[in-house]
Structures are given as structure tokens and as C-alpha cells.
Motif scaffolding. Sequence first.
Motif, PDB file in Angstrom:
ATOM      1  N   GLY A   1      67.567  62.949  -3.811  1.00 16.50           N
ATOM      2  CA  GLY A   1      68.680  62.045  -4.080  1.00 16.50           C
ATOM      3  C   GLY A   1      68.211  60.723  -4.682  1.00 16.50           C
ATOM      4  N   ASP A   2      68.905  59.655  -4.333  1.00 11.49           N
ATOM      5  CA  ASP A   2      68.625  58.330  -4.904  1.00 11.49           C
ATOM      6  C   ASP A   2      67.432  57.695  -4.193  1.00 11.49           C
ATOM      7  OD1 ASP A   2      70.914  58.275  -6.721  1.00 11.49           O
ATOM      8  OD2 ASP A   2      72.119  58.223  -4.892  1.00 11.49           O
ATOM      9  N   ASP A   3      66.303  58.373  -4.306  1.00  9.75           N
ATOM     10  CA  ASP A   3      65.159  57.963  -3.482  1.00  9.75           C
ATOM     11  C   ASP A   3      64.417  56.753  -4.032  1.00  9.75           C
ATOM     12  OD1 ASP A   3      64.134  59.292  -5.625  1.00  9.75           O
ATOM     13  OD2 ASP A   3      62.998  60.773  -4.481  1.00  9.75           O
ATOM     14  N   ASP A   4      64.755  56.340  -5.267  1.00  7.82           N
ATOM     15  CA  ASP A   4      64.116  55.116  -5.769  1.00  7.82           C
ATOM     16  C   ASP A   4      65.079  53.931  -5.783  1.00  7.82           C
ATOM     17  OD1 ASP A   4      65.707  56.088  -7.740  1.00  7.82           O
ATOM     18  OD2 ASP A   4      64.223  55.936  -9.355  1.00  7.82           O
ATOM     19  N   VAL A   5      66.289  54.132  -5.281  1.00  7.93           N
ATOM     20  CA  VAL A   5      67.262  53.039  -5.230  1.00  7.93           C
ATOM     21  C   VAL A   5      66.902  52.102  -4.081  1.00  7.93           C
ATOM     22  CG1 VAL A   5      69.667  52.485  -4.658  1.00  7.93           C
ATOM     23  CG2 VAL A   5      69.149  54.273  -6.330  1.00  7.93           C
ATOM     24  N   GLU A   6      66.848  50.814  -4.380  1.00  8.57           N
ATOM     25  CA  GLU A   6      66.503  49.838  -3.342  1.00  8.57           C
ATOM     26  C   GLU A   6      67.753  49.257  -2.695  1.00  8.57           C
ATOM     27  OE1 GLU A   6      63.780  46.899  -4.737  1.00  8.57           O
ATOM     28  OE2 GLU A   6      62.170  48.376  -4.866  1.00  8.57           O
ATOM     29  N   PHE A   7      67.648  48.962  -1.443  1.00 13.40           N
ATOM     30  CA  PHE A   7      68.731  48.334  -0.682  1.00 13.40           C
ATOM     31  C   PHE A   7      68.077  47.406   0.333  1.00 13.40           C
ATOM     32  CE2 PHE A   7      67.599  52.517   0.844  1.00 13.40           C
ATOM     33  CZ  PHE A   7      67.381  52.346   2.193  1.00 13.40           C
ATOM     34  N   SER A   8      68.844  46.449   0.863  1.00  8.35           N
ATOM     35  CA  SER A   8      68.227  45.512   1.808  1.00  8.35           C
ATOM     36  C   SER A   8      68.009  46.211   3.152  1.00  8.35           C
ATOM     37  CB  SER A   8      69.069  44.248   1.954  1.00  8.35           C
ATOM     38  OG  SER A   8      70.412  44.565   2.218  1.00  8.35           O
ATOM     39  N   ILE A   9      66.899  45.923   3.775  1.00  4.27           N
ATOM     40  CA  ILE A   9      66.492  46.651   4.985  1.00  4.27           C
ATOM     41  C   ILE A   9      67.409  46.356   6.176  1.00  4.27           C
ATOM     42  CG2 ILE A   9      64.806  44.856   5.651  1.00  4.27           C
ATOM     43  CD1 ILE A   9      62.964  47.192   6.602  1.00  4.27           C
ATOM     44  N   GLN A  10      67.994  45.135   6.202  1.00  3.68           N
ATOM     45  CA  GLN A  10      68.907  44.736   7.281  1.00  3.68           C
ATOM     46  C   GLN A  10      68.298  45.001   8.663  1.00  3.68           C
ATOM     47  OE1 GLN A  10      71.316  42.809   6.774  1.00  3.68           O
ATOM     48  NE2 GLN A  10      71.465  42.906   4.573  1.00  3.68           N
ATOM     49  N   SER A  11      69.073  45.600   9.556  1.00  2.59           N
ATOM     50  CA  SER A  11      68.608  45.722  10.943  1.00  2.59           C
ATOM     51  C   SER A  11      67.423  46.670  11.127  1.00  2.59           C
ATOM     52  CB  SER A  11      69.744  46.194  11.837  1.00  2.59           C
ATOM     53  OG  SER A  11      70.661  45.154  12.031  1.00  2.59           O
ATOM     54  N   ILE A  12      67.101  47.454  10.089  1.00  2.01           N
ATOM     55  CA  ILE A  12      65.937  48.342  10.232  1.00  2.01           C
ATOM     56  C   ILE A  12      64.650  47.506  10.277  1.00  2.01           C
ATOM     57  CG2 ILE A  12      64.691  50.301   9.197  1.00  2.01           C
ATOM     58  CD1 ILE A  12      67.365  51.261   8.073  1.00  2.01           C
ATOM     59  N   SER A  13      64.746  46.228   9.880  1.00  2.00           N
ATOM     60  CA  SER A  13      63.581  45.347  10.031  1.00  2.00           C
ATOM     61  C   SER A  13      63.286  45.060  11.503  1.00  2.00           C
ATOM     62  CB  SER A  13      63.830  44.021   9.303  1.00  2.00           C
ATOM     63  OG  SER A  13      64.950  43.346   9.863  1.00  2.00           O
ATOM     64  N   LYS A  14      64.320  45.176  12.355  1.00  2.00           N
ATOM     65  CA  LYS A  14      64.179  44.691  13.734  1.00  2.00           C
ATOM     66  C   LYS A  14      63.037  45.344  14.527  1.00  2.00           C
ATOM     67  CE  LYS A  14      69.047  43.203  13.972  1.00  2.00           C
ATOM     68  NZ  LYS A  14      70.396  43.567  14.420  1.00  2.00           N
ATOM     69  N   PRO A  15      62.909  46.688  14.505  1.00  2.00           N
ATOM     70  CA  PRO A  15      61.800  47.270  15.279  1.00  2.00           C
ATOM     71  C   PRO A  15      60.432  46.815  14.791  1.00  2.00           C
ATOM     72  CG  PRO A  15      63.014  48.991  14.049  1.00  2.00           C
ATOM     73  CD  PRO A  15      63.801  47.727  13.949  1.00  2.00           C
ATOM     74  N   PHE A  16      60.279  46.631  13.472  1.00  2.00           N
ATOM     75  CA  PHE A  16      58.967  46.274  12.941  1.00  2.00           C
ATOM     76  C   PHE A  16      58.628  44.814  13.261  1.00  2.00           C
ATOM     77  CE2 PHE A  16      60.679  49.795  10.455  1.00  2.00           C
ATOM     78  CZ  PHE A  16      59.698  50.736  10.731  1.00  2.00           C
ATOM     79  N   VAL A  17      59.647  43.966  13.252  1.00  2.00           N
ATOM     80  CA  VAL A  17      59.400  42.560  13.601  1.00  2.00           C
ATOM     81  C   VAL A  17      59.153  42.443  15.111  1.00  2.00           C
ATOM     82  CG1 VAL A  17      60.403  40.240  13.574  1.00  2.00           C
ATOM     83  CG2 VAL A  17      60.609  41.719  11.566  1.00  2.00           C
ATOM     84  N   TYR A  18      59.786  43.298  15.883  1.00  2.00           N
ATOM     85  CA  TYR A  18      59.502  43.361  17.334  1.00  2.00           C
ATOM     86  C   TYR A  18      58.017  43.700  17.541  1.00  2.00           C
ATOM     87  CZ  TYR A  18      60.340  44.790  22.260  1.00  2.00           C
ATOM     88  OH  TYR A  18      60.333  44.916  23.633  1.00  2.00           O
ATOM     89  N   ALA A  19      57.524  44.658  16.771  1.00  2.00           N
ATOM     90  CA  ALA A  19      56.097  45.022  16.881  1.00  2.00           C
ATOM     91  C   ALA A  19      55.208  43.830  16.534  1.00  2.00           C
ATOM     92  CB  ALA A  19      55.781  46.201  15.961  1.00  2.00           C
ATOM     93  N   LEU A  20      55.605  43.078  15.508  1.00  2.00           N
ATOM     94  CA  LEU A  20      54.807  41.903  15.117  1.00  2.00           C
ATOM     95  C   LEU A  20      54.803  40.841  16.207  1.00  2.00           C
ATOM     96  CD1 LEU A  20      55.677  41.044  11.400  1.00  2.00           C
ATOM     97  CD2 LEU A  20      53.498  41.865  12.321  1.00  2.00           C
ATOM     98  N   ALA A  21      55.981  40.594  16.795  1.00  2.00           N
ATOM     99  CA  ALA A  21      56.076  39.581  17.858  1.00  2.00           C
ATOM    100  C   ALA A  21      55.167  39.979  19.027  1.00  2.00           C
ATOM    101  CB  ALA A  21      57.523  39.432  18.311  1.00  2.00           C
ATOM    102  N   ILE A  22      55.163  41.269  19.356  1.00  2.00           N
ATOM    103  CA  ILE A  22      54.302  41.739  20.453  1.00  2.00           C
ATOM    104  C   ILE A  22      52.835  41.515  20.093  1.00  2.00           C
ATOM    105  CG2 ILE A  22      53.517  43.801  21.712  1.00  2.00           C
ATOM    106  CD1 ILE A  22      56.430  44.835  21.511  1.00  2.00           C
ATOM    107  N   GLN A  23      52.519  41.797  18.822  1.00  2.00           N
ATOM    108  CA  GLN A  23      51.138  41.619  18.371  1.00  2.00           C
ATOM    109  C   GLN A  23      50.736  40.137  18.442  1.00  2.00           C
ATOM    110  OE1 GLN A  23      50.904  44.099  14.964  1.00  2.00           O
ATOM    111  NE2 GLN A  23      48.933  43.251  14.345  1.00  2.00           N
ATOM    112  N   ASP A  24      51.657  39.254  18.056  1.00  2.00           N
ATOM    113  CA  ASP A  24      51.324  37.824  17.964  1.00  2.00           C
ATOM    114  C   ASP A  24      51.370  37.114  19.311  1.00  2.00           C
ATOM    115  OD1 ASP A  24      51.007  38.259  15.312  1.00  2.00           O
ATOM    116  OD2 ASP A  24      52.859  37.293  14.667  1.00  2.00           O
ATOM    117  N   GLN A  25      52.219  37.588  20.240  1.00  2.00           N
ATOM    118  CA  GLN A  25      52.433  36.831  21.489  1.00  2.00           C
ATOM    119  C   GLN A  25      52.074  37.632  22.745  1.00  2.00           C
ATOM    120  OE1 GLN A  25      53.924  33.697  21.770  1.00  2.00           O
ATOM    121  NE2 GLN A  25      54.683  33.360  19.707  1.00  2.00           N
ATOM    122  N   GLY A  26      51.910  38.941  22.593  1.00  2.00           N
ATOM    123  CA  GLY A  26      51.696  39.794  23.768  1.00  2.00           C
ATOM    124  C   GLY A  26      53.042  40.229  24.340  1.00  2.00           C
TER     125      GLY A  26
END
Length: 307
Positions: A54-79
Motif C-alpha cells: 500500500g502507501d508504504d512511503d507516505v509520511e504522516f505525523s507520528i502523534q501518540s505513537i511517539s509516546k512509548p519511545f519517549v517513555y523508553a528515553l525518559a527511563i534511560q535518562d532518569q531511571g
Amino acid sequence: MKSPIPDYLQRVLEKARPFNTGAPASYIDVLAKADTSRSAVAVATVDGSVYSAGDDDVEFSIQSISKPFVYALAIQDQGVDRVLEKVGVEPSGDAFNRLSLEAGTNRPMNPMINAGAMATHALVVSSDATMEQRVDRIVEALSRLAGRQLYVDEEVYAAELKDANRNMGIGYMLKAAGMISCDPQEAVRGYIRQCSINVNVRDLAMMAATLGNGGVHPVSGERIMPQESARQVLSVMTTCGMYNASGEWIATVGVPAKSGVSGGIIGSLPGQLGLAVFSPNLDQRGNSVRGVAMCKQLSRDMGFHMM
Ligand code: DON
């Protein structure tokens, strides 16, 4: 020999095509104008193969799908303990844009609702970092996960910021509750920039596969996050990733997942794969209608359910 997987994914896509009820998110005007005919699906295995249709090269804003990855970063940075002081791990059972502070602790219920995601965002790098430092760290980390340089979509950012009264209100409540120490407007603006990073389904499938692979990138072999962070993130995705549809999702699809208002959904099957789907029309609870249909089909056909 040619892999049969792309043809199979094309069939999954076609089967879900008629399920195009709902509407794109209306509260961000760029998203409201999305082309609702679009849909795409991608699967990335933990050994580094990516298949898509399908439209596998169409870009869209990540929105809330960023949340789990930023959670991982916060854990990495702060414990993890410090992060748990500011953000809980219980499903709220409410819409993603409700305040949902936990009685007793005042923490936002979990990192997948807006309040929890803003408190999480404010922990990245350090509590006294600038918005630019946090956003740079997030863009860099998401780019490493995707395997290519990603960018903030300035048009989406401006559109969301223009109508961000509700999120600004949540930011001030978090400050009043002692859950963020930076300026609330900085936390909200940084969070909105994080949500405005553009991706396609192949990027997302690879990001999800990294979580499923315990934090090791399937292609580069680089350890992007500690195994314990990946486990914590997948646990919260399991109980809270699909908002107030999380229970129904885990009973039917059975895969830790996260959705976003631009129409994307990711799923991570530990030890096996990451999957990503995209189509802009959303149901009442903010999840992509075709995206949910595709994930249900994949789960049924391939036995993805954890149980
Ligand atoms: O905070 C917001 O409203 C958006 N930037 C992100 C929300 C989102 O993707 C919720 N998903 N269903």
C-alpha cells in the motif's frame, strides 16, 4: 525464491479497504484534511526483514505513537524509579486527552495518555534541560530506531499549537500537581513537536520490531535501549496503548500496541516482529478503523495473539 509475504500483506490491505467509516482527527486542521483513501501495512521481523504494501512511503505525523519511545528515553535518562514518581502504569479507562491524575499520588495514570506523555517528555535528558535539548534527543533517538533521519513537520506542529488550549491546560495542572518542574508551555510545545515528527509504516514497523527485539535494532544490531526499558514499555503498551479500547484490543488482537490520531498503529510481538498500519479515518476512541481491521486480520491469520 520470491517471498509470498508482500502479496499476503496486499490481500490484508484490500480486505480492510471497505472498512472506511469514521473520520480523520478534526481538532488538528492539517490532519482533518488527510487523504482518507490511503492505507498501508508493514511488518519487520526481529532478524531485520521488512515487508510492506500500500502507501508504504507516505509520511504522516507520528502523534501518540511517539509516546512509548519517549517513555523508553525518559527511563534511560532518569531511571525507572524516578519516572514512576511522576507517571503511573495503570489504565485510565478514559479518553487520551483527559487529565486522569491518580488519586493519592497525583501522577498521570500512565505515559500513553496526553498528561502522562507530557510528564514523560519533561523527564527526557534531565529535569532542567531546554525544550530544544529534549526535542533534539527525541528526534535523534527516533531516527536511530527508524534507521533514517526523521524531521518535525512544521506545518503539523503549527496547526496543533494553534489549538492547544486543552493540552496547555493539562500542562499547567501537571505543574500545579508537582509532576513537571519545567515551564508548562515548554513541556507542551516540546510534546507537540515530538508528536509532529513524520514517519511512514516501514519506519514504524522497524521501531516496533526494536521493542519486540528487547531494545536491539534488528538491522544495525545496535542496542538502542536496555532490555528492562523495552519490557517496561511493552507492558504499558499492553494495558494502555489503545486508550479506552485497550481491553478489547488485547482480547481480540492480543499484541502490545500503540495508536495515534493521524491513523497509525504499531504492534510489537516479543521475540518475533513489529508491525505498523496506517489509514487516517478514526473510530470514536481515536483508533484507525482500517488499521484495527488489518491488525485483527493479521493476528487471526498469523496467530499473533500472545495467548
Ligand atoms: O496531544 C494530542 O492531542 C496529539 N498530539 C497526540 C494525540 C494522539 O495521537 C492520541 N491518539 N490517539
